[in-house]
Design an enzyme around this catalytic site. Structure first.
Site, short mmCIF file in Angstrom:
data_model
loop_
_atom_site.label_atom_id
_atom_site.label_comp_id
_atom_site.label_asym_id
_atom_site.label_seq_id
_atom_site.Cartn_x
_atom_site.Cartn_y
_atom_site.Cartn_z
N CYS A 31 82.52 7.64 7.06
CA CYS A 31 82.13 7.81 5.66
C CYS A 31 81.83 9.26 5.31
O CYS A 31 81.37 10.03 6.15
CB CYS A 31 80.89 6.99 5.38
SG CYS A 31 81.09 5.26 5.81
N GLU A 52 80.26 23.67 35.28
CA GLU A 52 81.32 24.27 34.47
C GLU A 52 80.80 25.24 33.43
O GLU A 52 81.50 26.18 33.08
CB GLU A 52 82.22 23.21 33.85
CG GLU A 52 81.56 22.35 32.81
CD GLU A 52 82.51 21.32 32.21
OE1 GLU A 52 83.70 21.58 32.10
OE2 GLU A 52 82.02 20.23 31.83
N TRP A 60 84.32 4.17 5.27
CA TRP A 60 85.09 3.77 6.44
C TRP A 60 84.39 2.49 6.91
O TRP A 60 83.27 2.54 7.42
CB TRP A 60 85.02 4.89 7.46
CG TRP A 60 85.92 4.74 8.61
CD1 TRP A 60 87.25 5.05 8.65
CD2 TRP A 60 85.58 4.23 9.89
NE1 TRP A 60 87.75 4.77 9.87
CE2 TRP A 60 86.75 4.26 10.66
CE3 TRP A 60 84.41 3.75 10.46
CZ2 TRP A 60 86.79 3.84 11.97
CZ3 TRP A 60 84.44 3.33 11.77
CH2 TRP A 60 85.61 3.38 12.51
N ASN A 64 76.10 6.83 4.98
CA ASN A 64 76.98 7.02 6.13
C ASN A 64 76.17 6.64 7.36
O ASN A 64 75.07 7.15 7.54
CB ASN A 64 77.40 8.50 6.18
CG ASN A 64 78.13 8.85 7.46
OD1 ASN A 64 78.63 7.98 8.16
ND2 ASN A 64 78.17 10.13 7.78
N GLY A 65 76.70 5.73 8.20
CA GLY A 65 75.96 5.34 9.40
C GLY A 65 75.73 3.84 9.43
O GLY A 65 76.44 3.08 8.77
N ARG A 97 87.97 12.68 7.41
CA ARG A 97 87.08 11.86 8.23
C ARG A 97 87.60 10.43 8.37
O ARG A 97 87.11 9.68 9.20
CB ARG A 97 85.68 11.82 7.60
CG ARG A 97 85.01 13.18 7.53
CD ARG A 97 83.84 13.18 6.56
NE ARG A 97 82.68 12.53 7.11
CZ ARG A 97 81.70 13.14 7.76
NH1 ARG A 97 81.76 14.44 7.93
NH2 ARG A 97 80.67 12.49 8.22
N LYS A 119 90.62 23.48 27.21
CA LYS A 119 90.25 22.20 26.60
C LYS A 119 91.32 21.14 26.87
O LYS A 119 91.02 19.98 27.05
CB LYS A 119 90.07 22.40 25.09
CG LYS A 119 89.49 21.20 24.37
CD LYS A 119 88.05 20.94 24.78
CE LYS A 119 87.50 19.65 24.23
NZ LYS A 119 86.39 19.13 25.04
N LYS A 131 78.88 19.04 34.50
CA LYS A 131 78.50 19.76 33.29
C LYS A 131 77.80 21.07 33.64
O LYS A 131 78.09 22.13 33.10
CB LYS A 131 77.57 18.87 32.50
CG LYS A 131 77.68 18.53 31.11
CD LYS A 131 78.84 18.13 30.34
CE LYS A 131 80.21 18.30 30.84
NZ LYS A 131 81.15 17.30 30.41
N HIS A 172 72.81 10.31 54.31
CA HIS A 172 74.02 10.41 55.14
C HIS A 172 74.58 11.83 55.16
O HIS A 172 75.74 12.02 55.50
CB HIS A 172 75.07 9.41 54.65
CG HIS A 172 74.59 8.00 54.74
ND1 HIS A 172 74.42 7.35 55.94
CD2 HIS A 172 74.17 7.14 53.78
CE1 HIS A 172 73.95 6.13 55.71
NE2 HIS A 172 73.78 5.99 54.41
C1 F6R Z 1 84.57 18.48 31.53
C2 F6R Z 1 85.85 18.31 30.86
C3 F6R Z 1 87.04 18.00 31.69
C4 F6R Z 1 87.91 16.95 31.00
C5 F6R Z 1 89.21 16.76 31.77
C6 F6R Z 1 90.08 15.68 31.16
O1 F6R Z 1 83.56 18.74 30.62
O2 F6R Z 1 85.93 18.42 29.67
O3 F6R Z 1 86.69 17.60 32.96
O4 F6R Z 1 87.19 15.76 30.93
O5 F6R Z 1 89.93 17.97 31.78
O6 F6R Z 1 90.46 16.03 29.86
P1 F6R Z 1 90.95 14.93 28.86
O7 F6R Z 1 89.81 14.02 28.59
O8 F6R Z 1 91.38 15.68 27.64
O9 F6R Z 1 92.08 14.18 29.51
#
Ligand code: F6R
Length: 607
Positions: free
Chosen positions: A2, A486, A74, A98-99, A27, A602, A483, A502
């Site tokens: 929404c 990275e 939506w 919205n929500g 959206r 990404k 997390k 272990h």
């Molecule tokens: C960690 C991260 C990566 C993705 C991985 C898969 O924060 O973002 O480990 O999860 O590269 O990417 P997707 O989900 O786009 O297939």
């Protein structure tokens, strides 16, 4: 998902609202509507389908009011038709929303008891009737909204206008985003800066729990406790809308905070809230004929898959293999034809995941993908796409896509459990009710941010960090370690708590923070024993648990983060929030490039 617009203008606002709603089309929506005051009276125009249908209605029956609220809906509660389209109205108030209002059934019964007559199937209509009812007890509009807000459970954004009130609009935000815009003798309310871009670039984002009283001459924001507050006024660059960080310093932080909203959207896609049932798209297979499920993915998406395994095996008694896509791709795992393979991916373009999808297809598997980018290659090549509705994820470290992946996997596992006769109708209702409350628990988890930030100072001083968990908290331990690694470049490992003795226990000394993810579930006591082992060797424990866990954990810990009590089936989604915030703040302290950590991309389109 929404979209909300509100305008306190000087000329007729309906055409401007339609323009703003067009900017919110991205959206996704299935009906739209506007409400204005015509000679002081609330008047609405709404239409099913695209905005051109609403424009057509307005061409035939124009609205002249100079104050108005508009909405793209939506559908969540109730079909996407004109009756259910927003704005919804009581006698004295019109509202856009919205929500999700979680307690709408309960409120609806109460308000019907006071004589309210409901015209729609939506959760939103209870808000209009609640405010109306409060006004009928003698409260003014501002006092009525103020009294209504604490009665609403869920994650939402709201916009109100009132019969006879030509210079008053109220907005409220809990979980879902809402911004206010400043014009010359005009004021605006919108879901984001993109909606407001044609009118003003001077905006303020409301913070969670805020509500705002707008008049043409200015505004006053109040916090959750009703105390007047000032929120920063900023210049938005909404034309580049996908790169707008709002009030946040990094996309990652924004995306962590968006989780109550996007998980709510994802739930709305798979859940019939009134019937408390999971509703999946049509499937070309029957869950009862499956012998095995294979889940394949990479990185964070792989950890979502690992969590899904626990749910499938528990809810549906279906054996699940979870495979790292790059391993499955070159392995010799035999596939019995006619089984199900699920591919989990944010981008939908990950080369290894795509290759395993093709491999599974060639081996006679039914292919379902859980993807965030609906137009991606993985989505296009799947037999069935189950989208995650996380919206664009810009930060390289996956956050909101992860919790949305968990949400979808939980829904599929529940549907499989029902279909295979392992879950009763009442079991399904119970599990669905738990899912519906996730956005609210996430909002509570986000409120722990100041405490998490303090803990991150200790983490940032460490060379190595260990994450421990059992059951569904084990994949989250792996995700927490990933997390942290990275984005902060601090070395971290996740372990199943029972594995500690272990091997990894050899690493424990006074310099080693050990983050233990342990909601008070059926394996809590076992995890406490593992914590004792860490404490005995001087390890610095940071415990993530709930009030009962905090009361029963008899171990000296450096800190305990107390999350709300919730059913064990949904802890991974909610506990993910502090885990993500801890990594985020450690990285901020370390001064790394949080949104674009070194060496990472990404969308990983190479093998
Ligand atoms: C960690 C991260 C990566 C993705 C991985 C898969 O924060 O973002 O480990 O999860 O590269 O990417 P997707 O989900 O786009 O297939």
């Amino acid at each position: 998902m929404c979209g909300i617009i509100g305008i306190l203008g000087r000329t007729p606002v309906a055409p401007q609202m339609v323009d703003a709603l067009k900017r919110l089309e991205y959206r996704g929506y299935d009906s739209a509507g506007v409400a204005t005051l015509e000679h002081g009276h609330l008047t609405r125009r709404r239409a099913e389908g695209k905005l051109k249908n609403l424009e057509h209605r307005l061409d035939g029956e124009p609205l002249a009011g100079t104050i108005g609220i508009g909405h793209t809906r939506w559908a969540t509660h109730g079909r996407p038709n004109e009756t259910n389209a927003h704005p919804h109205a009581g006698r004295r108030v019109a509202v856009v929303h919205n929500g999700i209002i979680e307690n709408f059934n309960e409120l609806r019964r109460e308000l019907e008891g006071h004589g309210a007559r409901f015209a729609t199937e939506t959760d939103t209509e209870v808000v209009a009737h609640l405010v109306d009812h409060l006004m009928s007890t003698g409260l003014g509009p501002v006092e009525a909204v103020k009294a209504a807000l604490p009665r609403l459970r869920g994650a939402f954004a709201l916009g109100f206008i009132f019969e006879g009130e030509e210079d008053l609009m109220i907005g409220a935000r809990r979980g879902s985003p809402l911004a206010v815009g400043y014009g010359q003798g005009e004021m605006y309310l919108g879901s984001d800066a993109i909606a407001l871009a044609p009118f003003t670039s001077t905006i303020s984002y409301l913070e969670d729990g805020d509500w705002v009283v707008l008049k043409r001459g200015g505004l006053q924001v109040y916090d959750e406790d009703g105390a007047p507050v000032n929120r920063p006024v900023m210049k938005s660059s909404a034309s580049a809308f996908l790169v707008d960080k709002g009030n946040y310093r990094h996309f990652m932080s924004k995306e962590i905070h968006e989780q109550p909203e996007v998980v709510g959207h994802t739930l709305a896609h798979y859940i019939d809230f009134a019937a408390e049932r999971v509703v999946l798209p049509d499937l070309p297979f029957d869950f009862t004929s499956l012998q095995r499920v294979t889940i394949a993915a990479c990185g964070t998406a792989y950890y979502a898959g690992l969590t899904g395994k626990y749910w499938f095996e528990r809810f549906a008694r279906l054996p699940v293999e979870v495979e790292i896509a790059s391993e499955l791709r070159y392995g010799d795992a035999p596939f019995a034809p006619g089984n199900l393979a699920i591919f989990v991916s944010q981008s939908g373009e990950t080369a290894d995941t795509l290759a395993t999808l093709r491999h599974a297809k060639a081996n006679g598997q039914h292919v379902v993908s859980v993807v965030n980018v609906a137009t991606s290659t993985i989505a296009r090549e799947s037999d069935v796409v189950m989208p995650t509705l996380a919206g664009p994820e810009i930060g390289v470290a996956s956050t909101k896509a992860f919790t949305c992946q968990l949400t979808v996997l939980a829904c599929i596992a529940i549907a499989a459990g029902r279909a295979r006769g392992n879950l009763s109708e009442e079991d399904e209702r119970r599990l669905v009710r738990a899912l519906v409350e996730v956005p609210r628990h996430m909002t509570a988890a986000l409120a722990l941010e100041p405490e998490v930030e303090k803990l991150a100072r200790d983490i940032a001083k460490s060379r190595d960090v260990l994450y421990l968990g059992r059951g569904t908290s084990f994949p989250l331990a792996l995700e927490g370690a990933l997390k942290l690694k990275e984005i902060s470049y601090i070395h971290a490992e996740g372990y199943a708590a029972g594995e500690l003795k272990h091997g990894p226990i050899a690493l424990i000394d006074e310099t080693m923070p050990v983050i233990v993810i342990a909601p008070h579930d059926r394996v809590f006591e076992k995890t406490v024993s593992n914590m004792q082992e860490v404490a005995a060797r001087g390890g610095k424990i940071i415990l993530l648990t709930d009030p009962q866990g905090a009361a029963e954990a008899t171990v000296d810990s450096l800190a305990t983060l107390v999350l709300p009590h919730m059913p064990a089936s949904v802890t991974p989604m909610v506990y993910a929030v502090p885990v993500q915030m801890l990594a985020y703040h450690a990285a901020v302290i370390m001064g790394t490039d949080v949104d674009q950590p070194r060496n990472l991309a990404k969308s990983v389109t190479v093998e």
